[in-house]
Design a protein around this motif. Structure first.
Motif, short mmCIF file in Angstrom:
data_model
loop_
_atom_site.label_atom_id
_atom_site.label_comp_id
_atom_site.label_asym_id
_atom_site.label_seq_id
_atom_site.Cartn_x
_atom_site.Cartn_y
_atom_site.Cartn_z
N ARG A 127 3.44 5.85 3.98
CA ARG A 127 3.38 4.95 2.82
C ARG A 127 4.76 4.64 2.28
O ARG A 127 4.90 4.02 1.22
N ASN A 128 5.80 5.04 3.02
CA ASN A 128 7.16 4.73 2.62
C ASN A 128 7.93 4.25 3.84
O ASN A 128 7.92 4.90 4.88
N TYR B 46 0.15 8.93 4.29
CA TYR B 46 -0.93 8.77 3.31
C TYR B 46 -1.79 10.03 3.27
O TYR B 46 -2.05 10.66 4.31
N THR C 108 -8.31 7.03 2.65
CA THR C 108 -7.26 7.59 1.80
C THR C 108 -7.85 8.05 0.47
O THR C 108 -9.01 7.80 0.15
#
Length: 368
Positions: free
Chosen positions: A245-246, A253, A271
């Protein structure tokens, strides 16, 4: 006389009431309705049958076309957790919450029980290949047994392990060819079952070349001319990283459930914010983000061709998605209930509910 007549009239009245109540319950609760949540549904290998199991201890063996109940197993003494049919529909495997597994021979009505040594819950029980039974437990152990259909015997042939991290959950896709294990470090380990590889070996001064089928894990055996050869392969396990997620830092996640497509290429995760992320583990395709549920996702499964994904949620809906572009194809509303287990049978979606219904939804071409 008036008192006797009144009593008789009252008895007739109550009998009629009981009859109509029984008739109403018969119509309301068909033969394949469970009195309690549906815990598992599985399709037979040839798609001719399916079985459903409920917390009421009943297992229904049904015809896929007519949905007629062909056989009923009543196992009320134990809570059922998983069920599975063998490839030839000869064996039925059932796991219970007391950490035992019972295997029924449907031809001669015999059975055999396996008691696992640990006290961890059985999370997965599936027949894979012809005569192999896969089992995973809550502590991360994954076992594979070989069933001898003639001698009705069991032999443990593999205990799957991952060198990267501890296994915390395991799934197998609908064609029973790929095993996907969630690791504690947020990665996945995948084993591909049923691959055919050619080997060469020398025996008695003669050179042989033959094919064998992988049983899974790091070691398998091959028998020819009554000579058993133990072969070790280190590349059967594929380690797969989950999406990050980065963009700059590897921060995966957080997710609470996952599934793998029929061909073993696509993986889906649910998620913490109830979004489904689908990605291709073999190619660097763009990730799909499926947003449509506002409550926890209970179950989800890829279709037989991997082109669709069905998701059920506590928001009392089942949604069907296109896995090529993430488009919502259809949404099924379940009144005062929710789907607990989903399977695809070609153009039919079969799902069990918390109140015990087994329902069917035809996937028309208009939806796609």
């Amino acid at each position: 006389m008036d008192g006797i007549f009144s009593q008789r009239s009252l008895m007739v009245f109550f009998k009629k009431i009981i009859f109509f109540v029984f008739l109403f319950l018969t119509l309301l609760f068909p033969k394949n309705r469970h009195f309690g949540p549906v815990v598992d549904i599985e399709l037979s290998y040839n798609h001719e049958y399916y079985i459903s199991a409920g917390e009421d201890g009943k297992i229904y063996f049904c015809n896929t076309q007519s949905h007629e109940v062909l056989n009923t197993f009543n196992l009320e003494t134990n809570l059922i957790s998983n069920v599975s049919l063998s490839y030839n529909n000869k064996f039925l495997a059932v796991s219970f919450n007391n950490n035992s597994i019972k295997i029924f021979n449907l031809e001669n009505n015999s059975s055999e029980t396996i008691y696992l040594e640990n006290n961890f819950k059985i999370k997965l029980l599936k027949f894979i290949e012809r005569g192999q039974l896969l089992c995973s437990t809550e502590d991360g152990n994954v076992f594979l047994w070989e069933i001898d259909s003639t001698a009705n015997s069991l032999e443990l042939v593999n205990n799957f392990k991952s060198s990267k991290s501890k296994i915390i959950n395991t799934k197998v896709n609908s064609n029973k060819r790929n095993i996907l294990s969630q690791l504690k470090n947020n990665q996945f380990a995948r084993w591909d079952i049923g691959q055919t590889k050619q080997i060469e070996f020398i025996e008695g001064g003669n050179s042989y070349s033959s094919n064998f089928r992988i049983h899974g894990g790091d070691q398998t055996s091959y028998t020819e001319n009554e000579s058993k050869l133990d072969l070790v392969f280190t590349e059967e396990t594929k380690i797969i990283s989950s999406p990050s997620r980065n963009f700059f830092f590897d921060i995966p996640y957080k997710y609470y459930d996952f599934d793998i497509s029929t061909d073993g290429s696509k993986i889906a995760i649910a998620t913490d914010n109830n979004t489904i992320i689908v990605w291709n583990s073999n190619f660097s395709d763009s990730n799909l983000f499926l947003d449509g549920h506002d409550k926890k996702i209970i179950d989800f499964e890829f279709s037989n061709d991997g082109k669709k994904l069905a998701t059920s949620s506590l928001d009392q809906s089942i949604k069907i998605w296109d896995t090529s572009n993430g488009r919502l194809l259809n949404s099924i509303s379940i009144i005062q209930d929710w789907g607990t287990k989903i399977i695809f049978s070609n153009d039919v979606l079969i799902y069990g509910t918390y109140t015990g219904d087994v329902n069917f939804h035809i996937l028309s071409n208009n939806n796609y």
